[in-house]
Design an enzyme around this catalytic site. Structure first.
Site, mmCIF file in Angstrom:
data_model
loop_
_atom_site.group_PDB
_atom_site.id
_atom_site.type_symbol
_atom_site.label_atom_id
_atom_site.label_comp_id
_atom_site.label_asym_id
_atom_site.label_seq_id
_atom_site.Cartn_x
_atom_site.Cartn_y
_atom_site.Cartn_z
ATOM 1 N N ALA A 21 0.834 -1.202 0.000
ATOM 2 C CA ALA A 21 0.000 0.000 0.000
ATOM 3 C C ALA A 21 0.861 1.241 0.000
ATOM 4 O O ALA A 21 1.972 1.240 0.535
ATOM 5 C CB ALA A 21 -0.918 0.021 1.235
ATOM 6 N N SER A 68 1.076 4.567 1.903
ATOM 7 C CA SER A 68 0.565 4.739 3.264
ATOM 8 C C SER A 68 0.838 6.085 3.919
ATOM 9 O O SER A 68 0.404 6.295 5.054
ATOM 10 C CB SER A 68 1.137 3.633 4.164
ATOM 11 O OG SER A 68 2.533 3.777 4.305
ATOM 12 N N THR A 94 -6.203 -0.296 8.341
ATOM 13 C CA THR A 94 -5.725 0.711 9.292
ATOM 14 C C THR A 94 -6.877 1.250 10.128
ATOM 15 O O THR A 94 -8.035 1.283 9.665
ATOM 16 C CB THR A 94 -5.053 1.876 8.544
ATOM 17 O OG1 THR A 94 -4.789 2.955 9.460
ATOM 18 C CG2 THR A 94 -5.930 2.406 7.433
ATOM 19 N N ASP A 95 -6.570 1.688 11.340
ATOM 20 C CA ASP A 95 -7.593 2.319 12.168
ATOM 21 C C ASP A 95 -8.073 3.641 11.581
ATOM 22 O O ASP A 95 -9.148 4.138 11.944
ATOM 23 C CB ASP A 95 -7.087 2.525 13.597
ATOM 24 C CG ASP A 95 -5.806 3.342 13.687
ATOM 25 O OD1 ASP A 95 -5.267 3.763 12.645
ATOM 26 O OD2 ASP A 95 -5.312 3.547 14.820
ATOM 27 N N GLU A 96 -7.318 4.190 10.641
ATOM 28 C CA GLU A 96 -7.684 5.489 10.065
ATOM 29 C C GLU A 96 -8.964 5.444 9.234
ATOM 30 O O GLU A 96 -9.542 6.488 8.940
ATOM 31 C CB GLU A 96 -6.523 6.039 9.237
ATOM 32 C CG GLU A 96 -5.298 6.355 10.070
ATOM 33 C CD GLU A 96 -4.208 7.076 9.287
ATOM 34 O OE1 GLU A 96 -4.533 8.009 8.531
ATOM 35 O OE2 GLU A 96 -3.041 6.676 9.430
ATOM 36 N N TYR A 100 -5.604 8.919 1.712
ATOM 37 C CA TYR A 100 -5.030 7.630 2.096
ATOM 38 C C TYR A 100 -6.061 6.751 2.784
ATOM 39 O O TYR A 100 -6.302 5.604 2.383
ATOM 40 C CB TYR A 100 -3.820 7.828 3.012
ATOM 41 C CG TYR A 100 -3.487 6.591 3.825
ATOM 42 C CD1 TYR A 100 -3.088 5.414 3.182
ATOM 43 C CD2 TYR A 100 -3.606 6.587 5.215
ATOM 44 C CE1 TYR A 100 -2.808 4.267 3.921
ATOM 45 C CE2 TYR A 100 -3.332 5.446 5.952
ATOM 46 C CZ TYR A 100 -2.930 4.283 5.299
ATOM 47 O OH TYR A 100 -2.668 3.150 6.023
ATOM 48 N N SER A 101 -6.666 7.267 3.860
ATOM 49 C CA SER A 101 -7.593 6.429 4.617
ATOM 50 C C SER A 101 -8.840 6.106 3.803
ATOM 51 O O SER A 101 -9.420 5.018 3.958
ATOM 52 C CB SER A 101 -7.969 7.096 5.948
ATOM 53 O OG SER A 101 -8.461 8.405 5.756
ATOM 54 N N LYS A 128 -7.951 3.139 1.678
ATOM 55 C CA LYS A 128 -7.914 1.905 2.456
ATOM 56 C C LYS A 128 -9.333 1.441 2.819
ATOM 57 O O LYS A 128 -9.626 0.239 2.800
ATOM 58 C CB LYS A 128 -7.085 2.093 3.722
ATOM 59 C CG LYS A 128 -5.593 2.295 3.470
ATOM 60 C CD LYS A 128 -4.940 1.086 2.832
ATOM 61 C CE LYS A 128 -4.795 -0.079 3.787
ATOM 62 N NZ LYS A 128 -4.066 -1.220 3.167
ATOM 63 N N LEU A 180 6.841 9.382 12.047
ATOM 64 C CA LEU A 180 7.136 10.240 13.191
ATOM 65 C C LEU A 180 8.312 9.750 14.034
ATOM 66 O O LEU A 180 9.240 10.527 14.326
ATOM 67 C CB LEU A 180 5.895 10.367 14.079
ATOM 68 C CG LEU A 180 6.093 11.208 15.357
ATOM 69 C CD1 LEU A 180 6.416 12.659 15.016
ATOM 70 C CD2 LEU A 180 4.853 11.118 16.252
ATOM 71 N N TYR A 208 3.035 18.892 13.930
ATOM 72 C CA TYR A 208 1.823 19.524 13.426
ATOM 73 C C TYR A 208 0.999 20.133 14.561
ATOM 74 O O TYR A 208 0.815 19.519 15.617
ATOM 75 C CB TYR A 208 0.954 18.518 12.690
ATOM 76 C CG TYR A 208 1.420 18.162 11.303
ATOM 77 C CD1 TYR A 208 1.588 19.152 10.339
ATOM 78 C CD2 TYR A 208 1.666 16.844 10.943
ATOM 79 C CE1 TYR A 208 1.998 18.836 9.055
ATOM 80 C CE2 TYR A 208 2.082 16.514 9.661
ATOM 81 C CZ TYR A 208 2.252 17.516 8.718
ATOM 82 O OH TYR A 208 2.658 17.198 7.455
ATOM 83 N N ASP A 244 -0.937 23.021 11.065
ATOM 84 C CA ASP A 244 -1.523 21.694 11.200
ATOM 85 C C ASP A 244 -1.808 21.058 9.841
ATOM 86 O O ASP A 244 -2.042 21.749 8.844
ATOM 87 C CB ASP A 244 -2.826 21.779 11.997
ATOM 88 C CG ASP A 244 -3.144 20.495 12.741
ATOM 89 O OD1 ASP A 244 -2.377 19.526 12.605
ATOM 90 O OD2 ASP A 244 -4.154 20.474 13.470
ATOM 91 N N GLY A 283 -7.179 18.263 7.549
ATOM 92 C CA GLY A 283 -8.003 17.130 7.957
ATOM 93 C C GLY A 283 -7.377 16.258 9.020
ATOM 94 O O GLY A 283 -7.686 15.063 9.116
#
Length: 320
Positions: A81, A83, A123-125, A151-152, A155, A191, A208, A273, A276
């Site tokens: 993917a 990601s 993903t949890d996203e 991205y999310s 997915k 990160l 961010y 930031d 979204g």
């Protein structure tokens, strides 16, 4: 069993290959990876004599068909993917193409050649986010899908496609939705490795917004163990959340890394930031624990220290 691991030269995929070789040496592993910037074949060099490798894009229908014909796999685990959320905001098309069309190509090959199980790494996203001021709230497998980024959204679309192939064609599938992974060999755009690299080289560390966005962190080996358990014990057509209940804000994890490395918090630089930007992720993992019998071996602090040490050993992280 013979297992095809797509995206096997990536961060989680390569860790999964090492885990499976260690825990199930009787299984045969086939790695498919297109080796984009996020794939690093050198990570697999110590075990290349124990696996079969194909450099192929999962969107390449002819090549995927050829590999399935040659290998006759039992199980497909789709880690492949695009990601990185920031990249999806700048260029959504490649995410839609790889994450949706690529998944469809794999599903069609599974129908054509007959497989025991197709497992989709999600993903949890896909659930969107939760408020910061209601810590008791967690996403369950029945939570609605409300993705925030291209991205999310890609997915979530892939998940729906997998479920549709299960219902329409009777394909044997499972889906796992995992929280934020950390561990060795992660790409430096993420990160934790970015923070480690920048801190070592005294480069400003961008955060961010106010840094209070919360993520649930899971050590990559725990994720691999959970996927393995789902492959062997999970029910056909089911979704399983893989969360570790290690909820930590972005700013706190950066400060913890700086403290471990003996670096000043003055390296932190707050930036505009992300568009979204999700506030908080938290997964209810009771289905995984109660139905599969999964038990986490995770200890966040010790695993973070182990992760930091693994990066300190990498040449590009060392000071000249």
């Amino acid at each position: 069993m013979k297992i095809i691991v797509t995206g096997g030269a990536g961060f989680i995929g390569s860790n999964f290959i090492y885990y499976m070789l260690s825990e199930h040496p009787e299984d045969k592993l086939v790695c498919i990876d297109s080796l984009t910037y996020a794939g690093d074949l050198s990570v697999l060099s110590p075990v290349m004599d124990k696996i079969v490798f194909y450099r192929t894009d999962i969107r390449n229908r002819e090549e995927i068909d050829r590999i399935f014909q040659i290998e006759s796999p039992d199980i497909i685990v789709n880690f492949a993917a695009e990601s990185h959320v920031d990249n999806s905001i700048e260029n959504p098309a490649i995410f839609l193409d790889t994450n949706i069309i690529g998944t469809a190509v794999l599903l069609d090959a599974c129908r054509k050649y007959g497989i025991t199980r197709f497992h989709q790494i999600s993903t949890d996203e896909v659930y969107g986010d939760l408020p910061l001021n209601e810590p008791e709230l967690k996403f369950t497998e029945a939570s609605p899908l409300k993705p925030s980024s291209p991205y999310s959204a890609s997915k979530a679309s892939a998940d729906l496609l997998v479920l549709a192939y299960h219902r329409t064609y009777g394909l044997d599938i499972t889906i796992s939705r995992c929280s934020n992974n950390f561990g060795p060999n992660q790409n430096r755009e993420k990160l934790i490795p970015k923070t480690i690299y920048n801190a070592i080289h005294d480069i400003p560390i961008p955060i961010y917004g106010n840094g209070m966005n919360i993520r649930d962190w899971i050590y990559v080996e725990d994720h691999c163990k959970a996927v393995d358990d789902i492959l062997r014990k999970g029910r056909n057509g089911e979704i399983y959340n893989i969360g570790c209940c290690n909820e930590i804000s972005n700013i706190d994890i950066v400060k913890q890394i700086l403290h471990t490395l003996g670096k000043p918090e003055s390296l932190i630089v707050y930036t505009e930031d992300r568009k979204g930007h999700d506030l908080r992720y938290a997964l209810d993992n009771s289905k995984l624990v109660n139905e599969i019998g999964f038990r986490f071996i995770d200890d966040f602090d010790s695993n973070l220290e182990k992760t930091i040490r693994s990066y300190l050993e990498k040449p590009e992280y060392k000071l000249n």
